[in-house]
Design a protein around this motif. Structure first.
Motif, PDB file in Angstrom:
ATOM      1  N   ASN A   1       0.825  -1.207   0.000  1.00 44.94           N
ATOM      2  CA  ASN A   1       0.000   0.000   0.000  1.00 44.94           C
ATOM      3  C   ASN A   1       0.863   1.263   0.000  1.00 44.94           C
ATOM      4  OD1 ASN A   1      -2.366  -1.453  -0.045  1.00 44.94           O
ATOM      5  ND2 ASN A   1      -2.602  -1.441   2.179  1.00 44.94           N
ATOM      6  N   VAL A   2       1.911   1.265   0.797  1.00 41.89           N
ATOM      7  CA  VAL A   2       2.814   2.421   0.828  1.00 41.89           C
ATOM      8  C   VAL A   2       3.490   2.582  -0.529  1.00 41.89           C
ATOM      9  CG1 VAL A   2       4.949   3.295   1.863  1.00 41.89           C
ATOM     10  CG2 VAL A   2       3.147   2.374   3.311  1.00 41.89           C
ATOM     11  N   LEU A   3       3.869   1.499  -1.151  1.00 40.75           N
ATOM     12  CA  LEU A   3       4.488   1.556  -2.474  1.00 40.75           C
ATOM     13  C   LEU A   3       3.523   2.136  -3.507  1.00 40.75           C
ATOM     14  CD1 LEU A   3       7.075   0.831  -4.012  1.00 40.75           C
ATOM     15  CD2 LEU A   3       6.013  -1.372  -4.528  1.00 40.75           C
ATOM     16  N   GLN A   4       2.262   1.749  -3.454  1.00 41.87           N
ATOM     17  CA  GLN A   4       1.269   2.286  -4.383  1.00 41.87           C
ATOM     18  C   GLN A   4       1.089   3.791  -4.169  1.00 41.87           C
ATOM     19  OE1 GLN A   4      -0.305   0.813  -6.933  1.00 41.87           O
ATOM     20  NE2 GLN A   4       0.912  -1.016  -6.538  1.00 41.87           N
ATOM     21  N   ILE A   5       1.034   4.233  -2.936  1.00 45.00           N
ATOM     22  CA  ILE A   5       0.900   5.663  -2.645  1.00 45.00           C
ATOM     23  C   ILE A   5       2.122   6.411  -3.151  1.00 45.00           C
ATOM     24  CG2 ILE A   5       0.826   7.354  -0.759  1.00 45.00           C
ATOM     25  CD1 ILE A   5      -0.917   5.305   0.784  1.00 45.00           C
ATOM     26  N   PHE A   6       3.306   5.853  -2.937  1.00 45.10           N
ATOM     27  CA  PHE A   6       4.533   6.481  -3.408  1.00 45.10           C
ATOM     28  C   PHE A   6       4.529   6.611  -4.925  1.00 45.10           C
ATOM     29  CE2 PHE A   6       9.053   6.180  -4.652  1.00 45.10           C
ATOM     30  CZ  PHE A   6       9.495   7.355  -4.068  1.00 45.10           C
ATOM     31  N   LYS A   7       4.048   5.593  -5.632  1.00 45.66           N
ATOM     32  CA  LYS A   7       3.984   5.664  -7.090  1.00 45.66           C
ATOM     33  C   LYS A   7       3.023   6.759  -7.548  1.00 45.66           C
ATOM     34  CE  LYS A   7       3.336   1.532  -8.870  1.00 45.66           C
ATOM     35  NZ  LYS A   7       3.178   0.106  -9.158  1.00 45.66           N
TER      36      LYS A   7
ATOM     37  N   PHE B   1       2.389  12.356  -9.895  1.00 41.38           N
ATOM     38  CA  PHE B   1       2.035  13.764  -9.765  1.00 41.38           C
ATOM     39  C   PHE B   1       3.250  14.656  -9.930  1.00 41.38           C
ATOM     40  CE2 PHE B   1      -1.905  12.623  -7.178  1.00 41.38           C
ATOM     41  CZ  PHE B   1      -2.747  12.881  -8.241  1.00 41.38           C
ATOM     42  N   ALA B   2       4.378  14.259  -9.357  1.00 43.87           N
ATOM     43  CA  ALA B   2       5.604  15.044  -9.486  1.00 43.87           C
ATOM     44  C   ALA B   2       6.056  15.093 -10.937  1.00 43.87           C
ATOM     45  CB  ALA B   2       6.699  14.450  -8.607  1.00 43.87           C
ATOM     46  N   PHE B   3       5.955  13.995 -11.635  1.00 47.07           N
ATOM     47  CA  PHE B   3       6.346  13.948 -13.040  1.00 47.07           C
ATOM     48  C   PHE B   3       5.456  14.859 -13.889  1.00 47.07           C
ATOM     49  CE2 PHE B   3       6.401  11.774 -17.236  1.00 47.07           C
ATOM     50  CZ  PHE B   3       7.741  11.975 -17.519  1.00 47.07           C
ATOM     51  N   ILE B   4       4.159  14.812 -13.655  1.00 47.32           N
ATOM     52  CA  ILE B   4       3.230  15.681 -14.397  1.00 47.32           C
ATOM     53  C   ILE B   4       3.516  17.144 -14.091  1.00 47.32           C
ATOM     54  CG2 ILE B   4       0.797  16.352 -14.584  1.00 47.32           C
ATOM     55  CD1 ILE B   4       0.128  13.354 -14.182  1.00 47.32           C
ATOM     56  N   THR B   5       3.805  17.464 -12.839  1.00 49.94           N
ATOM     57  CA  THR B   5       4.122  18.834 -12.463  1.00 49.94           C
ATOM     58  C   THR B   5       5.382  19.309 -13.161  1.00 49.94           C
ATOM     59  OG1 THR B   5       3.094  18.492 -10.319  1.00 49.94           O
ATOM     60  CG2 THR B   5       4.593  20.358 -10.508  1.00 49.94           C
ATOM     61  N   LEU B   6       6.395  18.472 -13.224  1.00 51.52           N
ATOM     62  CA  LEU B   6       7.624  18.849 -13.916  1.00 51.52           C
ATOM     63  C   LEU B   6       7.390  19.062 -15.410  1.00 51.52           C
ATOM     64  CD1 LEU B   6      10.352  16.619 -12.253  1.00 51.52           C
ATOM     65  CD2 LEU B   6      10.160  19.102 -12.188  1.00 51.52           C
TER      66      LEU B   6
END
Length: 81
Positions: A13-19, A24-29
């Motif tokens: 679950n933590v891995l899915q949230i991290f992905k 989102f970070a990639f889209i923002t960049l």
């Protein structure tokens, strides 16, 4: 369920949230770099149009001429116009 299985589920679950955060970070960049490219390519024209709208060359320059202020100005112009 034993403790190892619960920890494994928690890890997944933590891995899915991290992905999701990475996406989102990639889209923002991508949005930031597209805006940066637009400013570099059309920045002089945008400044001339803004100066013409504000009353000509007699106005003092904006207090900040950073890339962030230019990005904000382009985004505001996009939504206003």
């Amino acid at each position: 369920m034993d403790a190892a299985e619960l920890l494994h589920q928690l890890y997944l679950n933590v891995l899915q949230i991290f992905k999701i955060y990475i996406k989102f970070a990639f889209i923002t960049l991508i949005v930031y770099f597209v805006a940066e490219w637009y400013i570099v390519k059309y920045g002089a024209e945008l400044e001339a149009q803004l100066d013409a709208q504000l009353g000509g060359e007699n106005n003092e320059p904006p207090p900040s001429n950073s890339t962030l202020s230019k990005v904000i100005r382009v985004v505001l112009n996009f939504f206003v116009i």
